[in-house]
Design a protein around this motif. Structure first.
Motif, mmCIF file in Angstrom:
data_model
loop_
_atom_site.group_PDB
_atom_site.id
_atom_site.type_symbol
_atom_site.label_atom_id
_atom_site.label_comp_id
_atom_site.label_asym_id
_atom_site.label_seq_id
_atom_site.Cartn_x
_atom_site.Cartn_y
_atom_site.Cartn_z
ATOM 1 N N ARG A 44 -33.563 65.031 -72.184
ATOM 2 C CA ARG A 44 -33.402 65.647 -73.501
ATOM 3 C C ARG A 44 -32.162 66.521 -73.461
ATOM 4 N NH1 ARG A 44 -38.810 66.503 -76.114
ATOM 5 N NH2 ARG A 44 -39.595 64.410 -75.908
ATOM 6 N N ARG A 296 -47.466 61.925 -81.626
ATOM 7 C CA ARG A 296 -48.420 63.038 -81.708
ATOM 8 C C ARG A 296 -48.939 63.148 -83.126
ATOM 9 N NH1 ARG A 296 -46.053 68.746 -79.993
ATOM 10 N NH2 ARG A 296 -44.865 68.222 -78.144
ATOM 11 N N THR A 366 -49.875 70.239 -67.554
ATOM 12 C CA THR A 366 -49.230 69.906 -68.826
ATOM 13 C C THR A 366 -48.320 68.690 -68.647
ATOM 14 O OG1 THR A 366 -49.250 72.218 -69.363
ATOM 15 C CG2 THR A 366 -47.734 70.868 -70.623
ATOM 16 N N ASN A 387 -51.620 69.889 -78.357
ATOM 17 C CA ASN A 387 -50.598 69.657 -79.382
ATOM 18 C C ASN A 387 -50.732 68.310 -80.100
ATOM 19 O OD1 ASN A 387 -49.473 67.722 -77.684
ATOM 20 N ND2 ASN A 387 -48.037 69.175 -76.775
ATOM 21 N N SER A 514 -42.108 76.582 -68.538
ATOM 22 C CA SER A 514 -42.036 75.401 -69.392
ATOM 23 C C SER A 514 -41.262 74.301 -68.666
ATOM 24 C CB SER A 514 -41.315 75.761 -70.695
ATOM 25 O OG SER A 514 -40.800 74.587 -71.290
ATOM 26 N N GLY A 515 -41.655 73.062 -68.921
ATOM 27 C CA GLY A 515 -40.917 71.943 -68.338
ATOM 28 C C GLY A 515 -39.807 71.484 -69.267
ATOM 29 N N THR A 516 -39.794 71.951 -70.499
ATOM 30 C CA THR A 516 -38.808 71.452 -71.459
ATOM 31 C C THR A 516 -37.901 72.538 -72.034
ATOM 32 O OG1 THR A 516 -40.346 71.721 -73.292
ATOM 33 C CG2 THR A 516 -40.366 69.595 -72.218
ATOM 34 N N ARG A 521 -44.073 80.229 -70.455
ATOM 35 C CA ARG A 521 -45.042 80.228 -71.550
ATOM 36 C C ARG A 521 -46.260 81.066 -71.172
ATOM 37 N NH1 ARG A 521 -43.012 76.694 -75.092
ATOM 38 N NH2 ARG A 521 -42.271 74.685 -74.355
HETATM 39 P P1 NG1 Z 1 -43.635 72.473 -71.825
HETATM 40 O O1 NG1 Z 1 -42.316 72.868 -72.380
HETATM 41 O O2 NG1 Z 1 -43.598 72.082 -70.365
HETATM 42 O O3 NG1 Z 1 -44.698 73.460 -72.144
HETATM 43 C C1 NG1 Z 1 -44.114 70.877 -73.935
HETATM 44 C C2 NG1 Z 1 -45.560 70.861 -74.378
HETATM 45 C C3 NG1 Z 1 -46.299 69.771 -73.614
HETATM 46 C C4 NG1 Z 1 -45.611 68.404 -73.748
HETATM 47 C C5 NG1 Z 1 -44.114 68.539 -73.467
HETATM 48 C C6 NG1 Z 1 -43.334 67.267 -73.753
HETATM 49 C C7 NG1 Z 1 -46.998 72.762 -74.968
HETATM 50 C C8 NG1 Z 1 -47.550 74.068 -74.555
HETATM 51 N N1 NG1 Z 1 -46.202 72.145 -74.091
HETATM 52 O O4 NG1 Z 1 -44.070 71.107 -72.546
HETATM 53 O O5 NG1 Z 1 -47.614 69.713 -74.042
HETATM 54 O O6 NG1 Z 1 -45.859 67.840 -74.986
HETATM 55 O O7 NG1 Z 1 -43.526 69.612 -74.201
HETATM 56 O O8 NG1 Z 1 -42.923 67.157 -75.058
HETATM 57 O O9 NG1 Z 1 -47.285 72.289 -76.072
#
Ligand code: NG1
Ligand code: ZN
Length: 558
Positions: A44, A296, A366, A387, A514-516, A521
């Protein structure tokens, strides 16, 4: 005499046209701006800076296809992210997310300097025993972002330069492309690998499943669908013609005027806990929102007092589970069923599933790939992120058992229940969460149970909760364990959280990087909204102070 690996290396050198790769690399030059990580959602980033990565994803997809001797998919999308962003997700042979070792290869390849790309490619071939003499076939799809077409062209260039064949499905939802990959790799056992095949499979299952409920002439159900101004609108409009008239859908945010994911879509509704812009909502009207690539879905309504009610992934999992459980009891089948959630699942949903429905619940990290993986361990595995991303998986044995019973069972009641289960299987996109398929399943269940959205909502009451983000110098300093529910580092953070939690009723809180996004968080829930807010605030302060917070100190929620 050369051994197997040495011979493969030599043959691969002959097969890979390094000159052509080098020439094309220049056309898709790497702008060394930011490090790209192949994460939970693939690559991304800002669309301007990922052109080179797209070309390289094309190269990688060819290697993966040759290694697995299967069709591989690549979807160009950045899902719920803003319109200016884009990205790519690779899809493995059974329509699943890319295998973890290949995620690492993807990251290395995307970040390699232009003159190192050939080395990385050779290295991947060697490590993964890729035989370049095998054919490669890639299917490609894209969402409606303005940048998607050009980026998918870069991707096709990458596929072609390594001699891969491809089919470009053009504009499709992410789950539709997952479906195509699975169809092609199962000799179309899963379904016909065309959009028509997808629409027919799902609509036929929906019609069969709801026959009983929808035959009553007065049964009409109406639903407002916010498509986030994305690809979901186009595809739902195409599908509408296949669906019965009694399902009345009003599609809004169809992309004709609004901007993708801007003030609308599943992510906006979930995070802001309010209806999207562009959707006129009257009290007690049933509404749902897709995200930008339609993988989603969340439902919601506003009651007579103007209060907003969100029915998220947890509520969806519970509804589906109760339906499946009833059917299983009717069939008399002894199949194991479990639900997989993440730490973000509302505590009330977990209690309801375990205590009222008596269905075991498991927690995964997650990211849907973790949930998907865990859900595969059961005859029937229901998984949903709060989500709204999720689906149901049926083991091969369970599926065969159900299909056999639907055909051969002598007891009418049991056979009918098995048939309903069979149609449920056909309606579900088992490869990945699919907003269209999930929506149809929910609508079918509501019709069969004769449930309004309010009745569905009343199955259990969510605990008030709050999600926050904290900016820190290095979010990776927060290490977690127990499926991200406990922080191991920095020292004292977990003790601090544990102590804070004891001060509130029905409370739970956790933090994770967060992974994104570049943020930590924070999640908290408690008996009242004020308490959930206060706990979340206090935990975010602890993170800020113990994990080198940057910027202004978190403020109380007012
Ligand atoms: P991160 O940013 O790792 O929390 C978010 C969503 C995940 C998942 C990913 C991919 C939350 C709290 N976290 O991840 O559930 O959907 O993005 O899109 O909603
Ligand atoms: Zn998405």
């Amino acid at each position: 005499m050369l051994g197997g690996a040495g011979r493969l290396l030599l043959e691969n050198r002959r097969e890979m046209d390094f000159d052509a790769v080098a020439k094309h690399l220049k056309l898709h030059a790497h702008l060394p701006r930011t490090f790209l990580q192949y994460g939970t959602a693939g690559f991304r980033g800002s669309a301007e800076f990922i052109h080179h990565a797209m070309f390289r994803v094309g190269l990688l997809a060819v290697l993966r296809s040759k290694q697995t001797k299967s069709t591989i998919g690549v979807m160009v999308t950045a899902s719920h992210n803003p319109e200016k962003d884009n990205g790519a997700k690779l899809i493995d042979p059974l329509g699943e997310m890319l295998a973890p070792s290949w995620e690492e290869h993807a990251t290395r390849l995307a970040n390699a300097d232009d003159d190192k790309v050939q080395n990385v490619l050779s290295d991947i071939c060697q490590k993964e025993a890729v035989d370049l003499q095998h054919d490669a076939f890639i299917v490609i799809g894209r969402d409606t972002r303005p940048s998607s077409q050009k980026l998918s062209q870069a991707l096709i260039d990458g596929v072609s330069v390594l001699g891969g064949q491809y089919h470009d499905y053009g504009l499709v939802t992410t789950p539709q492309l997952h479906y195509m990959v699975c169809c092609r790799n199962t000799h179309e056992n899963y379904g016909i690998a065309t959009l028509e095949g997808y629409y027919q499979k799902l609509s036929k299952a929906f019609l069969e499943l709801t026959k009983q409920a929808m035959n009553q002439s007065d049964t009409r159900t109406s639903l407002k669908v916010d498509c986030a101004n994305g690809i979901g609108a186009l595809k739902l409009k195409e599908m509408e013609h296949y669906l019965p008239r009694c399902l009345i859908m009003h599609i809004v945010n169809d992309g004709s005027i609004g901007k993708l994911n801007h003030l609308c879509g599943a992510d906006f509704v979930k995070v802001h806990q309010k209806p999207p812009v562009g959707l006129e909502i009257k009290s007690n009207e049933k509404c749902c929102s897709y995200d930008g690539d339609a993988d989603r879905i969340v439902y919601y309504y506003i009651d007579e007092t103007g209060c907003f009610h969100l029915l998220d992934g947890d509520k969806i999992a519970t509804l589906i589970c109760s339906f499946l459980k009833e059917l299983l009891v009717k069939t008399g089948q002894n199949l194991t069923m479990a639900v997989v959630q993440t730490a973000y699942a509302n505590g009330s949903s977990t209690s309801y599933l375990e205590e009222s429905l008596k269905v075991p619940v498991h927690c995964a990290k997650t990211g849907v790939k973790h949930l998907h993986h865990k859900a595969k361990g059961f005859d029937i595995g229901v998984y949903f992120e709060a989500n709204g991303h999720g689906t149901v998986l049926f083991s091969k044995a369970a599926e065969e058992q159900i299909r056999r019973q639907a055909k051969e069972e002598k007891d009418n009641r049991k056979r009918e229940a098995a048939k309903m289960l069979e149609n449920t299987i056909n309606l579900i996109n088992q490869t990945v969460g699919d907003a269209i398929s999930d929506m149809l399943l929910i609508e079918a269940i509501l019709a069969l149970k004769n449930f309004t959205i309010q009745q569905w909502d009343a199955m259990y009451t969510d605990l008030p909760n709050r999600q926050l983000k904290v900016q820190v110098a290095d979010r990776q300093r927060i290490e977690t364990t127990d499926e991200e529910r406990r922080a191991v580092t920095p020292p004292k953070l977990q003790d601090n959280i544990d102590e804070l939690v004891t001060r509130f009723k029905l409370a739970r809180a956790f933090v994770r990087p967060s992974g994104t996004e570049d943020a930590v968080r924070v999640y908290a829930e408690s008996d009242t909204q004020e308490n959930a807010d206060e706990l979340a605030y206090k935990v975010s302060l602890a993170v800020y102070h113990l994990a080198e917070g940057v910027g202004a100190e978190p403020q109380p929620i007012v």
